[in-house]
Design a protein around this motif. Sequence first.
Motif, mmCIF file in Angstrom:
data_model
loop_
_atom_site.group_PDB
_atom_site.id
_atom_site.type_symbol
_atom_site.label_atom_id
_atom_site.label_comp_id
_atom_site.label_asym_id
_atom_site.label_seq_id
_atom_site.Cartn_x
_atom_site.Cartn_y
_atom_site.Cartn_z
ATOM 1 N N ALA A 3 0.833 -1.199 0.000
ATOM 2 C CA ALA A 3 0.000 0.000 0.000
ATOM 3 C C ALA A 3 0.870 1.253 0.000
ATOM 4 N N LEU A 4 0.440 2.244 -0.781
ATOM 5 C CA LEU A 4 1.128 3.519 -0.767
ATOM 6 C C LEU A 4 0.671 4.331 0.435
ATOM 7 N N CYS A 5 1.330 5.459 0.613
ATOM 8 C CA CYS A 5 0.986 6.356 1.718
ATOM 9 C C CYS A 5 1.037 5.614 3.054
ATOM 10 N N SER A 6 2.076 4.839 3.247
ATOM 11 C CA SER A 6 2.306 4.151 4.511
ATOM 12 C C SER A 6 3.808 4.034 4.703
ATOM 13 N N TYR A 7 4.218 3.559 5.869
ATOM 14 C CA TYR A 7 5.650 3.436 6.124
ATOM 15 C C TYR A 7 6.290 2.390 5.216
ATOM 16 N N HIS A 8 5.477 1.489 4.620
ATOM 17 C CA HIS A 8 6.031 0.509 3.684
ATOM 18 C C HIS A 8 6.563 1.189 2.421
ATOM 19 N N SER A 9 5.789 2.132 1.895
ATOM 20 C CA SER A 9 6.134 2.816 0.650
ATOM 21 C C SER A 9 5.717 4.278 0.776
ATOM 22 N N PRO A 10 6.511 5.078 1.492
ATOM 23 C CA PRO A 10 6.088 6.444 1.817
ATOM 24 C C PRO A 10 5.994 7.332 0.581
ATOM 25 N N CYS A 11 4.885 8.002 0.459
ATOM 26 C CA CYS A 11 4.691 9.006 -0.600
ATOM 27 C C CYS A 11 4.848 10.378 0.055
ATOM 28 N N LYS A 113 0.104 10.902 8.728
ATOM 29 C CA LYS A 113 0.251 10.388 10.086
ATOM 30 C C LYS A 113 1.478 9.496 10.236
ATOM 31 N N TYR A 114 1.888 8.810 9.165
ATOM 32 C CA TYR A 114 3.018 7.894 9.306
ATOM 33 C C TYR A 114 4.359 8.627 9.250
ATOM 34 N N ILE A 115 4.355 9.971 9.025
ATOM 35 C CA ILE A 115 5.563 10.793 9.076
ATOM 36 C C ILE A 115 5.530 11.590 10.373
ATOM 37 N N THR A 116 6.500 11.331 11.266
ATOM 38 C CA THR A 116 6.529 12.026 12.559
ATOM 39 C C THR A 116 7.483 13.209 12.550
ATOM 40 N N ASN A 200 6.915 6.438 11.192
ATOM 41 C CA ASN A 200 6.285 5.790 12.350
ATOM 42 C C ASN A 200 5.909 4.367 11.941
ATOM 43 N N THR A 201 6.675 3.374 12.448
ATOM 44 C CA THR A 201 6.443 1.971 12.104
ATOM 45 C C THR A 201 5.952 1.222 13.333
#
Length: 729
Positions: A3-11, A113-116, A200-201
């Motif tokens: 999934a995009l827009c997550s810590y797996h594949s940050p957009c 949210k996944y970018i702190t 943020n993982t």
Amino acid sequence: MTALCSYHSPCFPGTCADTVTCQCHEGFSGINGNQRCRTMTPGNSPIITQCTSILANIDRTGQKMEKYRFVTDSSQPNSTRVDTMWVNQNDYNYINVEFAAFSLSPENIAQPKYITGFKFGIVSGKIQIDLQKVDRNDPNQPFVSQNETQNCRYQPGSLNPNDDVFHCNFTDENFDRLLENGDNLTLTVIAENGGFRELNTPTGHTQDYFYGQSSTKSTMFRFDSIKPYHCLLDKPNPCSSKALDVTEDITKGHFQNKFHHNRGLLNPVARYLHYDFMTKYEKKVPLELDDKTGNRTLQRIPNVFGIVKFEYNFRNSNQGNTTPLSWIPVSKAFSENQTFNIGRRDGDTINFWVKATDVLGNHGIDMTQISFDSSPPEDLRKADVIFQRNVKATNFSFSSRLLVDTYDRDSGIHKIKWELIANNSNMVFRSGEIPGNKTNVNSGPINLTIAATYDNGVRLKWVLPPTCYERTTIIVKSLSINGRLLTWTVDKNANWFDLTGLDPETNYNLSLITNYGSQMSDPVVLQFRTIASPAALTGGAIAGISIAFLILLGIIVAMVVLWRLGRLSVIKEDIQRRATVVRKNIANRFSAAHINETYGCDDIYVYGQMEFNETDSKFISSNDIVLDVMLTSGRFADIYKARYLPHNNKAKQNVIAKTLKSGYSEENLLMMKAKINFFAKEVGDHPNIIISCIPTPEFNIASFNQTLGCLRKSPTSLSEINGDSRASG
């Protein structure tokens, strides 16, 4: 799929339109996994704002006095151009380089949210020292004596980038290289940007470092310690009568002597001054030795961009365009403006000349024309305005055209304003402007487009704007990224041109200029890239073509043999007999379709090959049809309620018009044409089926949306329309 827009594949920095599409912020790139939006693009490079280099000679012992120094401060620090300085002293043992840089941080970044946390800025600064010396065996092939890179004392790093102005001051107090005549010493400053984003993982916070860009600025010191010599001193045959001859003339059309202006040759000459920072000792030339006589003293020579005198002249164009012999000085010295009081009438054109002269007597002359017209255009009459309905102009229904015939006796029409007003309410619900054939010599080609692109050229198309001036030629110029300039002369009335002789897969900047006698239009510019050259035929392809050629040759030989043996006529009679059987079968099936509504579409395609006969009484002009509202839509056709309004005002009635949809295919066109011919020829006159069809040159309807259709009388119910749409649309 990750999934995009997550810590797996940050957009980030960027935005996600959906779960599979990521749009990185301007200045960032990267498409895969944790590399997404992680690389800064070249357009996001650091900006160097200062670059100062100092060479000095300082005693190593005793009081460590500074004997002399050479200081240079770059006027264009944020450019890749190498600043070159000529130095006539060799004994330098001290180097100091100082520079400042900053990095522009992206604005208006949405933090998911996944970018702190995140930060951008300068992460490192370096100084590179290169010394090239002359090879004794081959002076044209210098060798590298020194090539080293030193870090600035302050290195922010990717985890704590400097988001303010980064300063670096590097000093080599013990520079010990021997500097000789012909050596080149290059000092290069390097600033690199970057930063981090904190993710943020589920297992905690991790940092991704951004891959930044580097900016450089170089200053080259070229050492020349040999006393200059001029061939003017050669005896008995000197090379010239002048030791220095500045030949660069004024740039025509801009009224500048760039050579004088850019080098400050007319500025005041400063007094010689050398200040020793170590001993606080000042050296200077006594005032009595300064040059105070002649045309060039220590004082500034008044000028405007290297021009010391402006003059002008003017006359009516009917007196000719030749350059005048006498000139009038401007009312204010060194002014680039002049006010004129000229007797003139509407329709007159005045030629203006301006002459600019530099301190050496070089001059440049430029001319322009101004036409005068203070009278309004002729009044519009009712017969001058024509409103056409249902014209073939666009892909939309209900298209109309407005034609206005007007003129101005003394110049041209700049523009025509129009309004569309409702008869009942007088409400203006549409307005606009029509460009006229205004008198504008600066009008170049408009709507310049690339019609086709090839590996060795392009096809250009444009529209020639109306003008009251006579065009003489059109000039096309193309400039490749490697500096290759090509020029073509095109016919003055041409609206397309093929550019050939270009390189494949190359970017070009193109300009078109229209010449109006001695004047020219502003350039119309365009950028394009040629495509790759087609791949060469492989051995397999050549073999396949050879086999096909041999097969074709065998067929031709067989046909000749059959003809010589008399067997070809037998085969021809057999083919004709089979074709006759097929025609009878098709005719029988269409006879059945005439009385059976479940006729096959394949049968009707036969009628798609028939040509329309526009002289037939069944065909009417599209100007007599007005579409009111769309009732329904089928697979490839729309059905409208329409009105039949013949010019003779007879037989007015409501009808149904069936038209092809916009973007129809060739198959749709063939089907519609086949149905029109089938019902017209097989069904014939019928009170509820066909009244007439609308012909056009290419079997497209001339009205509304370039489609083809038939007219029917109004049905008794909507189900009749829907049923017909399902059957034939």
